[in-house]
Motif scaffolding. Structure first.
Motif, PDB file in Angstrom:
ATOM      1  N   SER A 161       0.820  -1.209   0.000  1.00  0.00           N
ATOM      2  CA  SER A 161       0.000   0.000   0.000  1.00  0.00           C
ATOM      3  C   SER A 161       0.858   1.265   0.000  1.00  0.00           C
ATOM      4  CB  SER A 161      -0.911   0.005   1.227  1.00  0.00           C
ATOM      5  OG  SER A 161      -1.569   1.237   1.373  1.00  0.00           O
ATOM      6  N   VAL A 162       0.700   2.062  -1.033  1.00  0.00           N
ATOM      7  CA  VAL A 162       1.401   3.343  -1.121  1.00  0.00           C
ATOM      8  C   VAL A 162       0.950   4.251   0.018  1.00  0.00           C
ATOM      9  CG1 VAL A 162       1.707   5.427  -2.507  1.00  0.00           C
ATOM     10  CG2 VAL A 162       1.720   3.183  -3.608  1.00  0.00           C
ATOM     11  N   GLU A 163      -0.339   4.239   0.310  1.00  0.00           N
ATOM     12  CA  GLU A 163      -0.875   5.077   1.386  1.00  0.00           C
ATOM     13  C   GLU A 163      -0.264   4.689   2.734  1.00  0.00           C
ATOM     14  OE1 GLU A 163      -5.163   6.412   3.334  1.00  0.00           O
ATOM     15  OE2 GLU A 163      -5.102   4.759   1.903  1.00  0.00           O
ATOM     16  N   PHE A 164      -0.151   3.380   2.979  1.00  0.00           N
ATOM     17  CA  PHE A 164       0.461   2.911   4.224  1.00  0.00           C
ATOM     18  C   PHE A 164       1.900   3.383   4.300  1.00  0.00           C
ATOM     19  CE2 PHE A 164       2.879   0.044   6.861  1.00  0.00           C
ATOM     20  CZ  PHE A 164       2.064  -0.147   7.959  1.00  0.00           C
ATOM     21  N   ARG A 165       2.645   3.230   3.214  1.00  0.00           N
ATOM     22  CA  ARG A 165       4.058   3.622   3.183  1.00  0.00           C
ATOM     23  C   ARG A 165       4.220   5.120   3.470  1.00  0.00           C
ATOM     24  NH1 ARG A 165       5.427   1.409  -1.349  1.00  0.00           N
ATOM     25  NH2 ARG A 165       4.899   3.179  -2.653  1.00  0.00           N
ATOM     26  N   GLN A 166       3.404   5.947   2.826  1.00  0.00           N
ATOM     27  CA  GLN A 166       3.494   7.391   3.029  1.00  0.00           C
ATOM     28  C   GLN A 166       3.167   7.761   4.467  1.00  0.00           C
ATOM     29  OE1 GLN A 166       0.791   8.680  -0.030  1.00  0.00           O
ATOM     30  NE2 GLN A 166       2.443   8.996  -1.518  1.00  0.00           N
ATOM     31  N   LEU A 167       2.121   7.162   5.003  1.00  0.00           N
ATOM     32  CA  LEU A 167       1.731   7.451   6.382  1.00  0.00           C
ATOM     33  C   LEU A 167       2.779   6.944   7.371  1.00  0.00           C
ATOM     34  CD1 LEU A 167      -0.445   8.738   8.114  1.00  0.00           C
ATOM     35  CD2 LEU A 167      -1.638   6.533   8.138  1.00  0.00           C
ATOM     36  N   TYR A 168       3.374   5.805   7.076  1.00  0.00           N
ATOM     37  CA  TYR A 168       4.428   5.250   7.931  1.00  0.00           C
ATOM     38  C   TYR A 168       5.610   6.221   8.018  1.00  0.00           C
ATOM     39  CZ  TYR A 168       7.840   1.948   9.819  1.00  0.00           C
ATOM     40  OH  TYR A 168       8.783   1.327  10.603  1.00  0.00           O
ATOM     41  N   PHE A 169       6.053   6.730   6.878  1.00  0.00           N
ATOM     42  CA  PHE A 169       7.179   7.663   6.872  1.00  0.00           C
ATOM     43  C   PHE A 169       6.795   9.003   7.506  1.00  0.00           C
ATOM     44  CE2 PHE A 169       8.876   4.915   3.360  1.00  0.00           C
ATOM     45  CZ  PHE A 169       9.918   4.393   4.113  1.00  0.00           C
ATOM     46  N   HIS A 170       5.546   9.414   7.334  1.00  0.00           N
ATOM     47  CA  HIS A 170       5.075  10.632   7.996  1.00  0.00           C
ATOM     48  C   HIS A 170       5.123  10.443   9.516  1.00  0.00           C
ATOM     49  CE1 HIS A 170       2.926  14.349   8.646  1.00  0.00           C
ATOM     50  NE2 HIS A 170       1.965  13.704   9.295  1.00  0.00           N
ATOM     51  N   HIS A 171       4.677   9.294   9.998  1.00  0.00           N
ATOM     52  CA  HIS A 171       4.718   8.999  11.424  1.00  0.00           C
ATOM     53  C   HIS A 171       6.160   9.010  11.919  1.00  0.00           C
ATOM     54  CE1 HIS A 171       4.936   6.451  15.011  1.00  0.00           C
ATOM     55  NE2 HIS A 171       3.758   6.971  15.303  1.00  0.00           N
ATOM     56  N   GLN A 172       7.071   8.427  11.150  1.00  0.00           N
ATOM     57  CA  GLN A 172       8.484   8.408  11.525  1.00  0.00           C
ATOM     58  C   GLN A 172       9.025   9.840  11.659  1.00  0.00           C
ATOM     59  OE1 GLN A 172      10.437   5.907  12.250  1.00  0.00           O
ATOM     60  NE2 GLN A 172       9.557   4.084  11.352  1.00  0.00           N
ATOM     61  N   GLU A 173       8.648  10.693  10.711  1.00  0.00           N
ATOM     62  CA  GLU A 173       9.087  12.089  10.728  1.00  0.00           C
ATOM     63  C   GLU A 173       8.548  12.817  11.964  1.00  0.00           C
ATOM     64  OE1 GLU A 173       8.171  16.092   8.157  1.00  0.00           O
ATOM     65  OE2 GLU A 173       8.281  14.193   7.081  1.00  0.00           O
ATOM     66  N   LEU A 174       7.268  12.601  12.256  1.00  0.00           N
ATOM     67  CA  LEU A 174       6.674  13.213  13.444  1.00  0.00           C
ATOM     68  C   LEU A 174       7.353  12.713  14.714  1.00  0.00           C
ATOM     69  CD1 LEU A 174       2.887  13.081  12.532  1.00  0.00           C
ATOM     70  CD2 LEU A 174       4.278  15.139  12.782  1.00  0.00           C
ATOM     71  N   ASP A 175       7.648  11.436  14.759  1.00  0.00           N
ATOM     72  CA  ASP A 175       8.303  10.852  15.926  1.00  0.00           C
ATOM     73  C   ASP A 175       9.659  11.520  16.163  1.00  0.00           C
ATOM     74  OD1 ASP A 175       8.418   8.880  18.060  1.00  0.00           O
ATOM     75  OD2 ASP A 175       9.943   7.864  16.846  1.00  0.00           O
ATOM     76  N   LYS A 176      10.417  11.714  15.110  1.00  0.00           N
ATOM     77  CA  LYS A 176      11.729  12.360  15.240  1.00  0.00           C
ATOM     78  C   LYS A 176      11.577  13.807  15.718  1.00  0.00           C
ATOM     79  CE  LYS A 176      16.033  13.478  12.871  1.00  0.00           C
ATOM     80  NZ  LYS A 176      16.445  14.172  14.037  1.00  0.00           N
ATOM     81  N   LYS A 177      10.606  14.517  15.158  1.00  0.00           N
ATOM     82  CA  LYS A 177      10.403  15.909  15.564  1.00  0.00           C
ATOM     83  C   LYS A 177       9.964  16.011  17.028  1.00  0.00           C
ATOM     84  CE  LYS A 177       9.398  17.928  11.073  1.00  0.00           C
ATOM     85  NZ  LYS A 177       8.387  18.601  10.247  1.00  0.00           N
ATOM     86  N   VAL A 178       9.075  15.129  17.449  1.00  0.00           N
ATOM     87  CA  VAL A 178       8.623  15.125  18.846  1.00  0.00           C
ATOM     88  C   VAL A 178       9.803  14.841  19.770  1.00  0.00           C
ATOM     89  CG1 VAL A 178       7.241  13.841  20.546  1.00  0.00           C
ATOM     90  CG2 VAL A 178       6.197  14.592  18.403  1.00  0.00           C
ATOM     91  N   ASN A 179      10.601  13.837  19.419  1.00  0.00           N
ATOM     92  CA  ASN A 179      11.776  13.514  20.243  1.00  0.00           C
ATOM     93  C   ASN A 179      12.742  14.692  20.297  1.00  0.00           C
ATOM     94  OD1 ASN A 179      10.935  10.940  20.942  1.00  0.00           O
ATOM     95  ND2 ASN A 179      11.925   9.993  19.183  1.00  0.00           N
ATOM     96  N   ASP A 180      12.992  15.320  19.154  1.00  0.00           N
ATOM     97  CA  ASP A 180      13.891  16.479  19.122  1.00  0.00           C
ATOM     98  C   ASP A 180      13.346  17.621  19.970  1.00  0.00           C
ATOM     99  OD1 ASP A 180      15.630  15.112  17.492  1.00  0.00           O
ATOM    100  OD2 ASP A 180      15.109  16.199  15.657  1.00  0.00           O
ATOM    101  N   ALA A 181      12.043  17.847  19.895  1.00  0.00           N
ATOM    102  CA  ALA A 181      11.431  18.920  20.680  1.00  0.00           C
ATOM    103  C   ALA A 181      11.544  18.625  22.177  1.00  0.00           C
ATOM    104  CB  ALA A 181       9.971  19.103  20.282  1.00  0.00           C
ATOM    105  N   GLU A 182      11.335  17.369  22.544  1.00  0.00           N
ATOM    106  CA  GLU A 182      11.426  17.008  23.955  1.00  0.00           C
ATOM    107  C   GLU A 182      12.862  17.114  24.479  1.00  0.00           C
ATOM    108  OE1 GLU A 182       9.486  13.198  23.929  1.00  0.00           O
ATOM    109  OE2 GLU A 182       7.540  14.104  24.407  1.00  0.00           O
ATOM    110  N   LEU A 183      13.837  16.929  23.599  1.00  0.00           N
ATOM    111  CA  LEU A 183      15.243  17.070  23.991  1.00  0.00           C
ATOM    112  C   LEU A 183      15.704  18.523  23.964  1.00  0.00           C
ATOM    113  CD1 LEU A 183      16.805  14.064  22.039  1.00  0.00           C
ATOM    114  CD2 LEU A 183      16.488  14.255  24.515  1.00  0.00           C
ATOM    115  N   GLY A 184      14.885  19.395  23.397  1.00  0.00           N
ATOM    116  CA  GLY A 184      15.232  20.803  23.316  1.00  0.00           C
ATOM    117  C   GLY A 184      16.006  21.169  22.064  1.00  0.00           C
TER     118      GLY A 184
END
Length: 72
Positions: free
Chosen positions: A17-40
């Motif tokens: 599923s292309v939609e699954f793949r795109q959403l998976y990578f979007h989630h990964q990107e959000l996860d990295k940003k959240v972690n970076d924000a929490e680390l300051g």
């Protein structure tokens, strides 16, 4: 995410599923940003961080739902 699934299962879902793949990578990107924000490392206000966490959770729930439908 998807710790209970093998990497080959996740790869199969992304190939199916292309939609699954795109959403998976979007989630990964959000996860990295959240972690970076929490680390300051990424300066975000509380409201922005909360909204990003909500978006990340919504993406995760949608991915789980999609994975269950694809495997059924």
């Amino acid at each position: 995410m998807f710790e209970e699934r093998s990497p080959s299962e996740v790869d199969s879902l992304m190939k199916h599923s292309v939609e699954f793949r795109q959403l998976y990578f979007h989630h990964q990107e959000l996860d990295k940003k959240v972690n970076d924000a929490e680390l300051g490392v990424l300066p975000l206000g509380d409201m922005e961080l909360t909204q990003m966490k909500r978006e990340k959770l919504a993406a995760k729930e949608r991915l789980i739902s999609m994975a269950n439908r694809i495997e059924a």
